[in-house]
Write a protein that holds these residues in place. Structure first.
Motif, PDB file in Angstrom:
ATOM      1  N   HIS B  71       0.818  -1.216   0.000  1.00 49.40           N
ATOM      2  CA  HIS B  71       0.000   0.000   0.000  1.00 49.40           C
ATOM      3  C   HIS B  71       0.848   1.260   0.000  1.00 49.40           C
ATOM      4  O   HIS B  71       0.420   2.301  -0.485  1.00 49.40           O
ATOM      5  N   VAL B  74       2.045   1.997  -3.628  1.00 49.27           N
ATOM      6  CA  VAL B  74       1.015   2.700  -4.406  1.00 49.27           C
ATOM      7  C   VAL B  74       1.077   4.191  -4.108  1.00 49.27           C
ATOM      8  O   VAL B  74       0.983   5.036  -5.008  1.00 49.27           O
ATOM      9  N   ARG B  75       1.266   4.520  -2.838  1.00 51.46           N
ATOM     10  CA  ARG B  75       1.338   5.937  -2.443  1.00 51.46           C
ATOM     11  C   ARG B  75       2.533   6.651  -3.051  1.00 51.46           C
ATOM     12  O   ARG B  75       2.531   7.860  -3.213  1.00 51.46           O
ATOM     13  N   GLU B  95     -17.878   2.992  -7.862  1.00 52.84           N
ATOM     14  CA  GLU B  95     -17.239   2.638  -6.585  1.00 52.84           C
ATOM     15  C   GLU B  95     -15.850   2.051  -6.823  1.00 52.84           C
ATOM     16  O   GLU B  95     -14.911   2.313  -6.074  1.00 52.84           O
ATOM     17  N   GLU B  98     -13.616   4.865  -7.401  1.00 53.85           N
ATOM     18  CA  GLU B  98     -13.325   5.541  -6.129  1.00 53.85           C
ATOM     19  C   GLU B  98     -12.290   4.765  -5.313  1.00 53.85           C
ATOM     20  O   GLU B  98     -11.451   5.362  -4.641  1.00 53.85           O
ATOM     21  N   MET B  99     -12.366   3.425  -5.375  1.00 53.85           N
ATOM     22  CA  MET B  99     -11.359   2.627  -4.669  1.00 53.85           C
ATOM     23  C   MET B  99      -9.971   2.899  -5.248  1.00 53.85           C
ATOM     24  O   MET B  99      -8.979   2.894  -4.531  1.00 53.85           O
ATOM     25  N   ALA B 101      -8.919   5.629  -6.188  1.00 55.24           N
ATOM     26  CA  ALA B 101      -8.442   6.896  -5.623  1.00 55.24           C
ATOM     27  C   ALA B 101      -8.318   6.811  -4.107  1.00 55.24           C
ATOM     28  O   ALA B 101      -8.253   7.836  -3.429  1.00 55.24           O
ATOM     29  N   PHE B 102      -8.261   5.599  -3.575  1.00 60.69           N
ATOM     30  CA  PHE B 102      -8.261   5.405  -2.114  1.00 60.69           C
ATOM     31  C   PHE B 102      -7.162   6.189  -1.403  1.00 60.69           C
ATOM     32  O   PHE B 102      -7.366   6.708  -0.311  1.00 60.69           O
ATOM     33  N   ILE B 103      -5.980   6.272  -2.026  1.00 57.65           N
ATOM     34  CA  ILE B 103      -4.851   6.904  -1.340  1.00 57.65           C
ATOM     35  C   ILE B 103      -5.012   8.421  -1.258  1.00 57.65           C
ATOM     36  O   ILE B 103      -4.270   9.072  -0.544  1.00 57.65           O
ATOM     37  N   ARG B 104      -5.991   8.957  -2.010  1.00 58.17           N
ATOM     38  CA  ARG B 104      -6.141  10.413  -1.968  1.00 58.17           C
ATOM     39  C   ARG B 104      -7.136  10.816  -0.908  1.00 58.17           C
ATOM     40  O   ARG B 104      -8.019  10.055  -0.537  1.00 58.17           O
ATOM     41  N   SER B 105      -6.975  12.007  -0.396  1.00 62.57           N
ATOM     42  CA  SER B 105      -7.849  12.486   0.662  1.00 62.57           C
ATOM     43  C   SER B 105      -9.299  12.520   0.184  1.00 62.57           C
ATOM     44  O   SER B 105      -9.593  12.905  -0.941  1.00 62.57           O
ATOM     45  N   GLY B 106     -10.206  12.088   1.056  1.00 67.89           N
ATOM     46  CA  GLY B 106     -11.629  12.106   0.737  1.00 67.89           C
ATOM     47  C   GLY B 106     -12.150  13.526   0.570  1.00 67.89           C
ATOM     48  O   GLY B 106     -13.222  13.752   0.014  1.00 67.89           O
ATOM     49  N   ARG B 149      -9.325   2.499 -13.027  1.00 62.89           N
ATOM     50  CA  ARG B 149      -9.187   2.431 -11.573  1.00 62.89           C
ATOM     51  C   ARG B 149      -7.735   2.730 -11.158  1.00 62.89           C
ATOM     52  O   ARG B 149      -7.486   3.490 -10.221  1.00 62.89           O
TER      53      ARG B 149
END
Lengths: 293, 236
Positions: B71, B74-75, B95, B98-99, B101-106, B149
């Motif tokens: 993980h 990926v970052r 969705e 969106e997963m 883009a998980f490493i980016r701030s919500g 994705r």
């Protein structure tokens, strides 16, 4: 009216099963492990409550927080100490299962050492009165069980479907390798899942002690087994399935007690499990998972 | 940008990679080609941190990532489109993105919408199906989703593992056009392919792997003309 009363009693009992079943189901969904130590988490919660309420004499509102904290920590600790190395090294499924049984035996014996093996009686806590309406008469504790379990269920659904952590839990459950490639720290997700499952079991423990005010070190065996049956009945890995399985099991058990006899209750419960698995191997709401290659 | 030096990877007792080395420079498309069992996917998984090498080193942008957790890799800007697409079947198309883009701030809602639009512009079919479960998509659409994705994490470098697998020739062309656009957009690409001809046609350089070892390497155009490569991998 009597039937409706029995139905509500069954739902009250089923609420406890459902809360415990959620922990089995969530953990299974994430790491494909039947965590047989999960039943003993309820026992740990029961003793945490007993220590705070009876031995330390804390006020009730403070005492009920103890099982939540203690069970949450116990769940995380068990994952870290007993399972994590096996999971990161992709150990055989059977090794995990045997470890889980070992943790269960360890916890039961630890609590026998600490508190002796005889049963302890819990003092009355809340909702000891009886609610009457027309011919309907149910204890307040039954109603509390149902309301609390529904609230927890809604909370859990919101956590899983609306939050980033929840989505990450879904992704990890579906394909942990792909989840890692999304930048998800799956180890963290596994720990959170154990914590959430154990906290739900702690809530179940408080409700259980309030409804059936007695605890002993081996209480997690049958309670855990029945909750496991509920999880399998609903479709293990499915959150709504665990709730449905729990309620269904509670109602069936209560109706058997009321209209057949108490002695055959457990036989009926396990017979139902066998029949459901024969007809629908994936459970009532379970998906037939495609085997991953 | 990415440098893999002398990696040895085992699956239990099986010695899958026997001292492989390769490197990718910024702005390139580099291919790893070779037959089934050559170790291409194993190499990809080792770069992403899903598998570990017992020897050697892997550096990305000058930093060693040989022991970094997946993980975190990926970052650092290294995204992978895994073999077999591995989209989250029970989640919707959106969705899934969106997963990615998980490493980016919500909180970066605007950036997220912008990137969703970027993916939807590149793959209009995904936009039509944004509310559909990913498991119901066709193989080609799933491949587009898997690429989209991975792009959602705004990677500096994209690893693609067998993107042409199981797709019709028209779809393969579409996917390879997309890979070239990704490169033009400034993302470096490492491609693993069994379809050596297609892979070489868009690559700058390539490595030919054989049973876990380096066999040949060179400019893609030279390899296309290489007699050994032609006979073994291009069917000519």
């Amino acid at each position: 009216m009597d039937f409706i009363t029995q139905l509500l009693n069954g739902l009250g009992l089923g609420s406890i099963y459902a809360l415990i079943a959620l922990g089995y189901s969530m953990v299974y969904g994430i790491v494909q492990l039947i965590n047989f130590a999960h039943g003993d988490i309820i026992m740990v919660g029961g003793y945490a409550l007993y220590v705070m309420l009876v031995i330390a004499g804390m006020p009730l509102w403070l005492a009920v927080l103890a099982p939540i904290v203690v069970c949450g920590l116990a769940g995380v600790l068990i994952e870290r100490l007993a399972y994590q190395r096996l999971l990161t090294h992709n150990a055989e499924r059977i090794s995990l299962l045997i470890t889980a049984l070992g943790v269960s035996i360890f916890l039961q014996n630890l609590f026998m050492l600490l508190f002796k093996s005889d049963a302890k009686t819990m003092p009355p806590m809340f909702g000891s009165g009886v609610f009457e309406l027309g011919g309907l008469s149910v204890t307040y504790s039954t109603l509390i069980n149902i309301v609390v379990s529904v609230v927890m269920m809604i909370g859990l659904q919101m956590l899983v479907n609306r939050t980033k952590i929840g989505k990450a839990m879904q992704a990890t459950s579906e394909d942990a390798g792909a989840a890692k490639l999304m930048g998800i720290n799956t180890n963290k997700i596994i720990i959170i899942t154990f914590a959430v499952g154990s906290i739900l079991a702690a809530v179940g423990a408080v409700l259980y002690c309030n409804t059936y005010p007695q605890i002993k070190p081996t209480m997690g065996n049958l309670l855990g087994l029945k909750a496991f049956v509920a999880a399998v009945l609903g479709g293990i890995g499915s959150i709504p399935g665990a709730m449905l399985g729990g309620y269904l099991l509670g109602v069936l058990e209560q109706l058997t007690k009321a209209y057949i006899t108490t002695e055959v209750t457990d036989a009926v419960v396990f017979a139902i499990l066998i029949v459901v698995l024969l007809v629908r191997p994936a459970g009532l709401m379970g998906k037939n998972r495609k085997e991953k290659v | 940008m990415l440098s893999v030096t002398d990696i040895n990877v085992y699956y239990g007792a099986i010695h899958a990679l026997k001292g492989i080395s390769f490197h990718v420079e910024e702005g390139e498309i580099v291919s790893l080609i070779g037959a089934n069992g050559a170790g291409k996917t194993t190499a990809m998984h080792t770069v992403s941190g899903l598998l570990r090498s017992r020897t050697g080193d892997i550096t990305f942008m000058g930093e060693s990532i040989a022991k970094t957790e997946p993980h975190k890799i990926v970052r650092m800007g290294l995204a992978q489109v895994p073999e077999g697409r591995r989209v989250f079947a029970s989640m919707t198309v959106e969705e899934n993105l969106e997963m990615g883009a998980f490493i980016r701030s919500g909180k970066d809602k605007a950036g997220m919408d912008e990137d969703l639009e970027m993916v939807y512009t590149r793959f209009p079919r995904l936009k039509e199906r944004r509310r559909q479960q990913a498991g119901t998509l066709s193989g080609g659409e799933q491949q587009m989703l898997a690429i989209g994705r991975a792009l959602m994490s705004r990677p500096k470098m994209l690893l693609l593992d067998e993107p042409s697998m199981g797709l019709s020739p028209i779809l393969v062309q579409e996917i390879f056009d997309c890979i070239q656009e990704v490169k033009k957009g400034g993302t470096t690409v490492l491609l693993v392919e069994q379809n050596a001809k297609m892979a070489l046609s868009i690559s700058d350089r390539a490595y030919v792997l054989e049973t876990g070892t380096n066999f040949l390497e060179g400019a893609a155009a030279d390899l296309l003309d290489n007699e050994q490569v032609r006979r073994a991998y291009l069917g000519a």
